[in-house]
Write an enzyme that holds these catalytic residues in place. Structure first.
Site, PDB file in Angstrom:
ATOM      1  N   HIS A   1      -2.305   7.307   0.511  1.00  0.00           N
ATOM      2  CA  HIS A   1      -3.560   7.312  -0.168  1.00  0.00           C
ATOM      3  C   HIS A   1      -4.393   8.594  -0.485  1.00  0.00           C
ATOM      4  O   HIS A   1      -4.557   9.173   0.677  1.00  0.00           O
ATOM      5  CB  HIS A   1      -4.427   6.200   0.171  1.00  0.00           C
ATOM      6  CG  HIS A   1      -3.782   4.761   0.229  1.00  0.00           C
ATOM      7  ND1 HIS A   1      -3.160   4.354  -0.905  1.00  0.00           N
ATOM      8  CD2 HIS A   1      -3.620   3.731   1.068  1.00  0.00           C
ATOM      9  CE1 HIS A   1      -2.789   3.120  -0.701  1.00  0.00           C
ATOM     10  NE2 HIS A   1      -3.101   2.520   0.573  1.00  0.00           N
TER      11      HIS A   1
ATOM     12  N   CYS B   1       3.057  -5.800   1.091  1.00  0.00           N
ATOM     13  CA  CYS B   1       3.952  -4.860   0.573  1.00  0.00           C
ATOM     14  C   CYS B   1       5.560  -5.175   0.779  1.00  0.00           C
ATOM     15  O   CYS B   1       6.286  -4.986  -0.056  1.00  0.00           O
ATOM     16  CB  CYS B   1       3.709  -3.604   1.265  1.00  0.00           C
ATOM     17  SG  CYS B   1       2.073  -2.898   0.777  1.00  0.00           S
TER      18      CYS B   1
ATOM     19  N   ASP C   1       6.479   0.575   5.102  1.00  0.00           N
ATOM     20  CA  ASP C   1       5.285   1.064   5.716  1.00  0.00           C
ATOM     21  C   ASP C   1       5.227   0.565   6.957  1.00  0.00           C
ATOM     22  O   ASP C   1       4.105   0.026   7.435  1.00  0.00           O
ATOM     23  CB  ASP C   1       4.101  -0.122   4.840  1.00  0.00           C
ATOM     24  CG  ASP C   1       4.126   0.304   3.337  1.00  0.00           C
ATOM     25  OD1 ASP C   1       4.960   1.130   2.935  1.00  0.00           O
ATOM     26  OD2 ASP C   1       3.097  -0.218   2.659  1.00  0.00           O
TER      27      ASP C   1
ATOM     28  N   GLU D   1      -3.369   0.792  -7.379  1.00  0.00           N
ATOM     29  CA  GLU D   1      -2.821   0.329  -5.974  1.00  0.00           C
ATOM     30  C   GLU D   1      -1.289  -0.160  -6.285  1.00  0.00           C
ATOM     31  O   GLU D   1      -0.923  -0.202  -7.568  1.00  0.00           O
ATOM     32  CB  GLU D   1      -3.473  -1.335  -5.900  1.00  0.00           C
ATOM     33  CG  GLU D   1      -3.204  -2.102  -4.841  1.00  0.00           C
ATOM     34  CD  GLU D   1      -3.187  -1.263  -3.389  1.00  0.00           C
ATOM     35  OE1 GLU D   1      -2.672  -0.201  -3.076  1.00  0.00           O
ATOM     36  OE2 GLU D   1      -4.103  -1.657  -2.504  1.00  0.00           O
TER      37      GLU D   1
ATOM     38  N   HIS E   1      -7.343   3.542   4.967  1.00  0.00           N
ATOM     39  CA  HIS E   1      -5.944   3.351   5.820  1.00  0.00           C
ATOM     40  C   HIS E   1      -4.948   4.318   5.154  1.00  0.00           C
ATOM     41  O   HIS E   1      -4.933   4.417   3.949  1.00  0.00           O
ATOM     42  CB  HIS E   1      -5.692   1.923   5.819  1.00  0.00           C
ATOM     43  CG  HIS E   1      -4.998   1.438   4.773  1.00  0.00           C
ATOM     44  ND1 HIS E   1      -6.202   0.713   3.578  1.00  0.00           N
ATOM     45  CD2 HIS E   1      -3.967   1.254   3.925  1.00  0.00           C
ATOM     46  CE1 HIS E   1      -5.183   0.281   2.666  1.00  0.00           C
ATOM     47  NE2 HIS E   1      -4.169   0.713   2.630  1.00  0.00           N
TER      48      HIS E   1
ATOM     49  N   ASP F   1       2.351   4.120   2.444  1.00  0.00           N
ATOM     50  CA  ASP F   1       1.163   4.250   2.003  1.00  0.00           C
ATOM     51  C   ASP F   1       0.827   5.621   1.844  1.00  0.00           C
ATOM     52  O   ASP F   1       0.927   6.148   3.028  1.00  0.00           O
ATOM     53  CB  ASP F   1       0.163   3.344   2.163  1.00  0.00           C
ATOM     54  CG  ASP F   1       0.220   1.857   1.679  1.00  0.00           C
ATOM     55  OD1 ASP F   1       0.928   1.835   0.610  1.00  0.00           O
ATOM     56  OD2 ASP F   1      -0.750   1.010   1.904  1.00  0.00           O
TER      57      ASP F   1
ATOM     58  N   LYS G   1       3.869   5.611  -1.884  1.00  0.00           N
ATOM     59  CA  LYS G   1       3.493   4.962  -2.979  1.00  0.00           C
ATOM     60  C   LYS G   1       1.841   4.943  -3.003  1.00  0.00           C
ATOM     61  O   LYS G   1       1.478   5.056  -1.855  1.00  0.00           O
ATOM     62  CB  LYS G   1       4.065   3.543  -2.906  1.00  0.00           C
ATOM     63  CG  LYS G   1       3.672   2.706  -1.590  1.00  0.00           C
ATOM     64  CD  LYS G   1       4.439   1.463  -1.567  1.00  0.00           C
ATOM     65  CE  LYS G   1       4.438   0.815  -0.293  1.00  0.00           C
ATOM     66  NZ  LYS G   1       2.885   0.304  -0.095  1.00  0.00           N
TER      67      LYS G   1
ATOM     68  N   ALA H   1       3.679  -5.312   5.196  1.00  0.00           N
ATOM     69  CA  ALA H   1       3.250  -6.648   5.929  1.00  0.00           C
ATOM     70  C   ALA H   1       4.228  -7.629   5.204  1.00  0.00           C
ATOM     71  O   ALA H   1       4.060  -7.586   3.890  1.00  0.00           O
ATOM     72  CB  ALA H   1       1.913  -6.766   6.059  1.00  0.00           C
TER      73      ALA H   1
ATOM     74  N   SER I   1      -8.393   0.812  -3.543  1.00  0.00           N
ATOM     75  CA  SER I   1      -8.292  -0.195  -2.548  1.00  0.00           C
ATOM     76  C   SER I   1      -9.334  -0.369  -1.355  1.00  0.00           C
ATOM     77  O   SER I   1      -9.247  -1.304  -0.574  1.00  0.00           O
ATOM     78  CB  SER I   1      -6.889  -0.381  -1.866  1.00  0.00           C
ATOM     79  OG  SER I   1      -6.567   0.705  -1.021  1.00  0.00           O
TER      80      SER I   1
END
Length: 194
Positions: A57, A138, A16, A106, A74, A55, A99, A134, A63
Site C-alpha cells: 500500500h 484476501c 499475504d 482496495e 498496514h 499488500d 496488490k 486472512a 483502506s
C-alpha cells in the site's frame, strides 16, 4: 482422500503472509504465524509454480482509517510490516504479486489489478491451491476470483487463518467458497505426482 499435485498444471498461491498480518503486526490475524510451517512444507512439495501475493500500500491508502477506511495503516510499501514473515521459505517463491498498490483502489484479491490471471494462463495452470491470510478477506477473495477465472480451486484448511472482525466471518467465508465449488482440504492430503 489424497490429492495429487501435478507441477505442470497446478500452482500454489500464498496469500499475504506478511509481518503486519502476524502477531505483533499492525493488523494481526490471531495465530497468523501458525500457517508458516504448513506453507513451507507446501512450497517444497514439488517443483510447481509458487506465487506469493502481498499488500503493497501507499502510505495514504483508501483502506486506512485516516482516509475513511476500516483498517489501521498496514503493509505500507517498503516498510518492515509489508515484508514477508521472516520464517517463510522465500527462496521457494517463484513470483511475487503486489496488490492494492494505488491510493484509491482496495484489492483483497490477488487477481484484482494484477497480472496473476495472465501469468497462470501463460503457464498452463488449471488448478490453484490457496493458503495464507486472512480466510475471511484476501484468501476468500483470491479463491473466488480464481474460480471466476475458470480455475479449479483448493483452499488448504490448516494453512489459513481468519481475522474475524465479526464472530462467524470465517464460517461464512468458508460456506461462500464451498458454494462456489471450491474444495477445502488439509495439507496432509496433498501428494506430489510421481
Amino acid at each position: 482422500m489424497p490429492i495429487q499435485v501435478d507441477p505442470q498444471t497446478d500452482a500454489l498461491i500464498v496469500v499475504d503472509v506478511q509481518r503486519d498480518f502476524c502477531p505483533g503486526g499492525a493488523l494481526a490475524v490471531p495465530h497468523g504465524d501458525d500457517v508458516v510451517p504448513v506453507i513451507n512444507r507446501l512450497l517444497g512439495l514439488t517443483d510447481w509454480l509458487t506465487v506469493a501475493t502481498r499488500d503493497w500500500h501507499p502510505a495514504d491508502h483508501c483502506s486506512f482509517t485516516a482516509q475513511g477506511g476500516i483498517w489501521p495503516p498496514h503493509c505500507v510499501a517498503g516498510t518492515e510490516g509489508a515484508a514477508f514473515h521472516p520464517a517463510l521459505d522465500q527462496p521457494r517463491i517463484r513470483t511475487v504479486v503486489s496488490k492494492a498498490v494505488t491510493r484509491d483502489a482496495e484489492a483483497y484479491s490477488g487477481f484484482q489489478g494484477t497480472d496473476l490471471a495472465a501469468l497462470l494462463a501463460a503457464r498452463g495452470v488449471r488448478r490453484v491451491f490457496v493458503c495464507g491470510l486472512a480466510t475471511d478477506y484476501c484468501v476468500k477473495a483470491t479463491a473466488l476470483d480464481a474460480r471466476r477465472a475458470s480455475l479449479d480451486v483448493v483452499v488448504i484448511e490448516d494453512a489459513v487463518r481468519g481475522v474475524e472482525v465479526k464472530p462467524g466471518d470465517c464460517v461464512k467465508a468458508i460456506d461462500e467458497m464451498r458454494a462456489s465449488a471450491i474444495v477445502l482440504a488439509p495439507s496432509g492430503e496433498l501428494t506430489a505426482l510421481r
